[in-house]
Design a protein around this motif. Structure first.
Motif, mmCIF file in Angstrom:
data_model
loop_
_atom_site.group_PDB
_atom_site.id
_atom_site.type_symbol
_atom_site.label_atom_id
_atom_site.label_comp_id
_atom_site.label_asym_id
_atom_site.label_seq_id
_atom_site.Cartn_x
_atom_site.Cartn_y
_atom_site.Cartn_z
ATOM 1 N N LYS A 11 0.833 -1.209 0.000
ATOM 2 C CA LYS A 11 0.000 0.000 0.000
ATOM 3 C C LYS A 11 0.863 1.252 0.000
ATOM 4 N N PHE A 12 0.456 2.215 -0.817
ATOM 5 C CA PHE A 12 1.152 3.499 -0.868
ATOM 6 C C PHE A 12 0.175 4.622 -0.589
ATOM 7 N N LYS A 13 0.702 5.686 0.005
ATOM 8 C CA LYS A 13 -0.116 6.885 0.154
ATOM 9 C C LYS A 13 0.552 7.996 -0.640
ATOM 10 N N THR A 14 -0.164 8.562 -1.607
ATOM 11 C CA THR A 14 0.442 9.563 -2.493
ATOM 12 C C THR A 14 0.384 10.950 -1.885
ATOM 13 N N SER A 15 1.021 11.875 -2.542
ATOM 14 C CA SER A 15 1.101 13.239 -2.019
ATOM 15 C C SER A 15 -0.267 13.895 -1.934
ATOM 16 N N ASP A 16 -1.193 13.493 -2.786
ATOM 17 C CA ASP A 16 -2.531 14.067 -2.707
ATOM 18 C C ASP A 16 -3.464 13.184 -1.874
ATOM 19 N N ASP A 17 -2.872 12.459 -0.932
ATOM 20 C CA ASP A 17 -3.627 11.756 0.095
ATOM 21 C C ASP A 17 -4.523 10.643 -0.430
ATOM 22 N N LYS A 18 -4.091 9.988 -1.486
ATOM 23 C CA LYS A 18 -4.871 8.860 -1.966
ATOM 24 C C LYS A 18 -4.106 7.587 -1.648
ATOM 25 N N THR A 19 -4.847 6.543 -1.348
ATOM 26 C CA THR A 19 -4.190 5.278 -1.032
ATOM 27 C C THR A 19 -4.203 4.388 -2.264
ATOM 28 N N PHE A 20 -3.075 3.788 -2.525
ATOM 29 C CA PHE A 20 -2.889 2.979 -3.711
ATOM 30 C C PHE A 20 -2.519 1.572 -3.311
ATOM 31 N N GLU A 21 -3.118 0.588 -3.942
ATOM 32 C CA GLU A 21 -2.703 -0.789 -3.678
ATOM 33 C C GLU A 21 -1.984 -1.310 -4.915
ATOM 34 N N VAL A 22 -0.765 -1.741 -4.694
ATOM 35 C CA VAL A 22 0.062 -2.165 -5.818
ATOM 36 C C VAL A 22 0.487 -3.608 -5.593
ATOM 37 N N GLU A 23 0.380 -4.425 -6.633
ATOM 38 C CA GLU A 23 0.794 -5.825 -6.513
ATOM 39 C C GLU A 23 2.292 -5.916 -6.262
ATOM 40 N N GLU A 24 2.660 -6.962 -5.571
ATOM 41 C CA GLU A 24 4.059 -7.121 -5.215
ATOM 42 C C GLU A 24 4.950 -7.185 -6.462
ATOM 43 N N ALA A 25 4.434 -7.888 -7.494
ATOM 44 C CA ALA A 25 5.215 -8.043 -8.727
ATOM 45 C C ALA A 25 5.611 -6.695 -9.310
ATOM 46 N N VAL A 26 4.763 -5.698 -9.116
ATOM 47 C CA VAL A 26 5.078 -4.362 -9.602
ATOM 48 C C VAL A 26 5.984 -3.644 -8.613
ATOM 49 N N ALA A 27 5.649 -3.774 -7.331
ATOM 50 C CA ALA A 27 6.376 -3.036 -6.300
ATOM 51 C C ALA A 27 7.853 -3.420 -6.244
ATOM 52 N N VAL A 28 8.178 -4.668 -6.576
ATOM 53 C CA VAL A 28 9.592 -5.057 -6.520
ATOM 54 C C VAL A 28 10.425 -4.333 -7.579
ATOM 55 N N GLN A 29 9.762 -3.759 -8.552
ATOM 56 C CA GLN A 29 10.513 -2.996 -9.557
ATOM 57 C C GLN A 29 10.905 -1.617 -9.048
ATOM 58 N N PHE A 30 10.326 -1.215 -7.928
ATOM 59 C CA PHE A 30 10.743 0.049 -7.296
ATOM 60 C C PHE A 30 11.952 -0.269 -6.413
ATOM 61 N N GLU A 31 13.120 0.072 -6.889
ATOM 62 C CA GLU A 31 14.336 -0.291 -6.151
ATOM 63 C C GLU A 31 14.312 0.237 -4.716
ATOM 64 N N THR A 32 13.732 1.405 -4.535
ATOM 65 C CA THR A 32 13.704 2.016 -3.205
ATOM 66 C C THR A 32 12.872 1.176 -2.237
ATOM 67 N N ILE A 33 11.816 0.593 -2.757
ATOM 68 C CA ILE A 33 10.846 -0.107 -1.906
ATOM 69 C C ILE A 33 11.237 -1.571 -1.693
ATOM 70 N N LYS A 34 11.878 -2.138 -2.694
ATOM 71 C CA LYS A 34 12.165 -3.566 -2.774
ATOM 72 C C LYS A 34 12.523 -4.215 -1.432
ATOM 73 N N SER A 35 13.490 -3.618 -0.774
ATOM 74 C CA SER A 35 14.019 -4.275 0.428
ATOM 75 C C SER A 35 13.043 -4.229 1.607
ATOM 76 N N MET A 36 12.092 -3.328 1.552
ATOM 77 C CA MET A 36 11.200 -3.214 2.723
ATOM 78 C C MET A 36 9.852 -3.901 2.513
ATOM 79 N N ILE A 37 9.694 -4.560 1.375
ATOM 80 C CA ILE A 37 8.374 -5.150 1.088
ATOM 81 C C ILE A 37 7.945 -6.160 2.157
ATOM 82 N N ASP A 38 8.870 -7.025 2.536
ATOM 83 C CA ASP A 38 8.536 -8.051 3.528
ATOM 84 C C ASP A 38 8.013 -7.420 4.818
ATOM 85 N N TYR A 39 8.748 -6.421 5.265
ATOM 86 C CA TYR A 39 8.376 -5.763 6.512
ATOM 87 C C TYR A 39 7.013 -5.084 6.384
#
Lengths: 168, 483
Positions: A11-39
Motif C-alpha cells: 500500500k502506498f499513500k500519495t502526495s494528494d492523500d490517496k491510497t494505492f494498492e500495488v501488486e508485489e510483482a510491480v512493487a519489486v521494480q521500485f528499487e527504493t521499496i524492494k528491500s522493505m516489502i517483507d516488513y
C-alpha cells in the motif's frame, strides 16, 4: 517471488492523500521499496510517497506492468501527448522510486524536448516554454538582449555570449 | 480505489491512442511552443527545475553542442549544472560529435577567433535551386583564442576586441586538437606555448626557458593524450645552436614544471607536413631530401618514434618531394587517411583500415574533379557525405552515392582558412590535465561597450546555384564559380 505464495499487496499513500494498492510483482521494480516489502506486508503498513501524486503513480505502475516491447508503445503514446509537467512528474517519481529503465526513457524524451526548445528564437520563449524565470542580474539580461539585436537568433548569440565570460 | 485507478488509466490511454493514430505519420514530436499553450495544470505543478540535479544533468548531457550552449544562458541553475564535473564526464561518455572550427589564417596573418560551423543546420538545408541564387549564412558562433604576451592584462584584451585579426607576429598558431583541448604555438618559431579549451575559454601556459629563444629554425610539435597514465603531453623537435645538425626531441607532461629531453629524433623529419593526431599518436608526413615520403609517428604513451609506410604506390618516383604538396593526411571515420591529388582529373582517398598495418591501406574513394587545387577531407557527415575543405577557402560536401558536390565559399576578411576538427569538452581544464604546476586563466573577451557585430570578424558561408555533378563536369568549372 515464488508462485506458490499468494500475491501480496503493497500500500502506498500519495502526495494528494490517496491510497494505492500495488501488486508485489510491480512493487519489486521500485528499487527504493524492494528491500522493505517483507516488513511492510507483514505489518500492514502504508508507504508514504510525499512527492508522487496519484496520477503519476498510476502511470509508473502502468509502465511497470508492461513487458519491454509494450513499454515502447506506452512511451510513444505518452511522449506525444504529455506536456512537460507530466514528464517531469513522472521523472521525479521514477527517480524517487528508482525505476531505472523508466528514468532512462523519460530522460531521453525530455532531452528531445529541450533540443526543440533550444531552437526557439528568444531566450524568453525558452523560459516560458519550460516555465522557469531568469535569475540573471539585470545587466546580464540587457547584454543578452543587445547581442541578440545585432546578431540575430538566440542560439547564434549564445556561443559568443558564453565564451565572452559575461556570466562568470 | 483500484477500480477508479484502472478506469482512469484505461480511459486516459485509450483516448491518447485514438488521437495518436490519427496523428501518426505527420510528426512524432510535437512542437513545444504548443504544448505550453495548452491550458494544463502545468502552471501550478512541476517544472523542469524540480527534477533532481543528477537527472537534469543527464538530460542536458544528451543535447547536441549548440543546445548545451543555449542551456547555459537560460538561468543560473542550468548554467551551474553545465559547469558541473558530473556534466562534463557524462557529456564525454556520450561520445560527442566531431565539430568543425574554421580558423582564418594566411601566410602573413591569422585570427584569434575560431568560427564554429553548425554542420547539422547547414547541410540539412537543401542547396539553392536557382543557378543565380546566392545564399549567405552567417557564422555567428565564435570562440576566442588567447593572445601571446597578455594572458590577463586588460589592455591587451581591448586590443583583441577592437581587431580580432592580428598580424603574424602576434598570434598563436594551432598545433592540433586533442580531447577538446587545443595546443597553440608561438608565432614564427612555432614553439608550443599554450594549452586551451576554446569552449570554456580556459587556458594554461607551457613553461618557457631562456634557451627557447635560441632555436635554429622552426619547431615541430604535437600534442596528445596518454590513456594509461591519464596525462597530456606535448612533444617538440628542436635544433639547438650547439648542435645544428641534430634534431632533439623534448617532451613536456602537462602539469609538470619543465620540458625534458628524450634524446635525438631518429628519423630526420625535415619539413614535417600535416600534423595529424589519432589515438595517442601524432603523425607527420616526412619530407626529406633523399628518402621516399613516409609517415613519422610519435606515441605519447611510450615516447617512441616509429615509421608507417604510405599507401604502396607512394614510393613511385613521381610521388616524391615536389609532389608532397598535392597530398594531405588526416583522420576520416576514425582511421588515418591520406588524400592523393597528384592526378590531373581525379583524387584518391586512402584509408588505413587497421591502424599500424600498412597492408590495410585501402583506396576508399576515387573522386573525379578537375580542380588543380587540393581537397582536404574533414569528416563524414551524418548522411555519409564526405565533408572537405577545398583550396583552404570553400567547404565541400561530396556525396559518394550520387556523385555530386556542394560548394560553400567561406567569406571573411582573410581569404584562407584552416579547418580544425574538434570534439568539444566541458571538463574544467585543471581537472582534465591534472598536475601541480597549473595556473589556469580564462579569456574574458568582452563584447560589450558598443561593440557592434562589425567590430569582430564575421564569416559567411556562401552557396550558389545547383550542386555540381562529379562525372559530368566540364573542365575547370571550379574556377568560374564563387567569383
Amino acid at each position: 517471488m515464488s508462485s506458490s505464495k499468494k500475491s501480496r499487496i503493497v500500500k502506498f499513500k500519495t502526495s494528494d492523500d490517496k491510497t494505492f494498492e500495488v501488486e508485489e510483482a510491480v512493487a519489486v521494480q521500485f528499487e527504493t521499496i524492494k528491500s522493505m516489502i517483507d516488513y511492510v506486508c507483514a505489518n500492514d503498513c502504508t508507504i508514504p510517497l510525499p512527492n508522487v501524486n496519484a496520477k503519476t503513480l498510476a502511470m509508473v505502475v502502468e509502465w511497470c506492468k508492461k513487458h519491454a516491447d509494450e513499454r515502447d508503445q506506452l512511451m510513444e503514446v505518452d511522449v506525444d501527448e504529455a506536456p512537460g509537467a507530466v514528464l517531469y512528474d513522472l521523472l521525479v517519481a521514477a527517480t524517487y522510486l528508482r525505476v531505472e529503465d523508466l528514468i532512462h526513457r523519460v530522460s531521453q524524451r525530455v532531452s528531445k524536448m529541450v533540443i526543440e526548445i533550444g531552437k526557439l528564437p528568444e531566450e524568453e520563449d525558452v523560459r516560458k516554454t519550460i516555465n522557469i524565470k531568469s535569475d540573471f542580474p539585470p545587466q546580464v539580461e540587457e547584454e543578452l538582449r543587445k547581442l541578440r539585436r545585432t546578431l540575430g537568433p538566440l542560439s547564434d548569440v549564445l556561443v559568443l555570449f558564453v565564451s565572452s565570460g559575461l556570466l562568470e | 480505489m483500484t477500480f477508479f485507478f484502472h478506469y482512469f488509466i484505461l480511459n486516459h490511454l485509450s483516448r491518447k491512442i485514438s488521437r495518436r493514430s490519427k496523428r501518426r505519420g505527420r510528426r512524432s514530436v510535437r512542437p513545444l511552443s504548443q504544448t505550453t499553450k495548452e491550458p494544463s495544470a502545468a502552471a501550478s505543478c512541476t517544472t523542469i527545475l524540480d527534477l533532481p540535479g543528477p537527472i537534469l544533468i543527464d538530460i542536458l548531457s544528451r543535447l547536441p553542442f549548440k543546445s548545451i550552449l543555449v542551456s547555459r544562458c537560460i538561468c543560473t541553475t542550468w548554467r551551474m549544472l553545465v559547469s558541473d564535473p558530473l556534466f562534463a564526464s557524462m557529456h564525454r561518455s556520450r561520445a560527442p560529435a566531431l565539430e568543425l572550427l574554421l580558423h582564418p589564417k594566411s601566410v602573413s596573418c591569422a585570427s584569434t577567433t575560431l568560427h564554429w560551423v553548425d554542420l547539422d543546420c547547414i547541410f540539412k538545408t537543401a542547396p539553392p535551386v536557382d543557378r543565380n541564387e546566392r545564399r549567405k549564412t552567417r557564422l555567428n558562433s565564435k570562440f576566442y583564442l588567447p593572445l601571446p604576451g597578455c594572458n590577463i592584462e586588460k589592455k591587451c584584451l581591448n586590443v583583441n576586441t577592437s581587431s580580432s585579426r592580428s598580424s603574424f607576429m602576434d598570434c598563436y598558431g594551432i598545433v592540433n586538437s586533442c580531447n577538446g583541448l587545443l595546443c597553440l604555438s608561438e608565432p614564427i618559431y612555432n614553439n608550443p606555448h599554450i594549452i586551451c579549451n576554446p569552449v570554456t575559454g580556459e587556458h594554461i601556459s607551457i613553461p618557457r626557458s631562456e634557451e627557447d629563444d635560441m632555436f635554429c629554425g622552426p619547431v615541430i610539435s604535437g600534442f596528445g593524450y596518454c590513456r594509461r597514465s591519464n596525462k597530456y603531453k606535448v612533444l617538440r623537435l628542436v635544433c639547438q645552436p650547439e648542435n645544428m645538425y641534430q634534431t632533439m626531441a623534448e617532451v613536456y607532461t602537462v602539469g609538470t614544471a619543465s620540458w625534458r629531453s628524450i634524446g635525438c629524433e631518429p628519423f630526420d623529419l625535415g619539413l614535417s607536413l600535416f600534423t595529424t593526431y589519432l589515438n595517442g599518436v601524432v603523425h607527420w608526413v616526412s619530407d626529406t631530401a633523399n628518402s621516399p615520403a613516409v609517415i613519422v609517428a610519435f606515441n605519447f604513451e611510450e615516447e617512441q618514434f616509429s615509421l608507417i609506410s604510405l599507401p604502396p604506390h607512394f614510393g613511385e618516383t613521381h610521388k616524391e618531394k615536389e609532389n608532397l604538396h598535392y597530398m594531405n593526411m588526416g583522420v576520416l571515420g576514425g582511421c588515418l587517411s591520406v588524400c592523393d591529388a597528384t592526378f590531373w582529373d581525379h583524387f584518391d582517398i586512402w584509408v588505413m583500415k587497421e591502424y599500424g598495418d600498412p597492408t590495410s591501406w585501402t583506396k576508399e574513394h576515387v573522386i573525379c574533379a578537375h580542380s588543380g587545387c587540393l581537397h582536404r577531407p574533414i569528416k563524414f557527415l551524418e548522411n555519409g557525405d564526405i565533408l572537405m575543405i577545398y583550396n583552404k577557402a570553400e567547404l565541400v560536401a561530396y556525396s559518394p552515392v550520387e556523385g555530386y558536390f556542394r560548394y560553400l565559399k567561406i567569406d571573411g576578411v582573410l581569404a584562407v582558412f584552416e579547418a580544425i576538427t574538434h570534439v568539444p569538452s566541458f571538463v574544467p581544464l585543471a581537472d582534465a590535465v591534472g598536475g601541480d604546476h597549473l595556473n589556469v586563466h580564462t579569456i574574458k573577451a568582452s563584447c560589450s561597450e558598443g561593440e557592434s557585430s562589425e567590430g569582430t570578424e564575421t564569416l559567411f558561408l556562401v552557396e550558389q546555384g545547383k550542386p555540381r555533378s562529379a562525372s559530368k563536369s566540364t573542365s575547370f568549372w571550379a574556377v568560374d564559380d564563387g567569383e
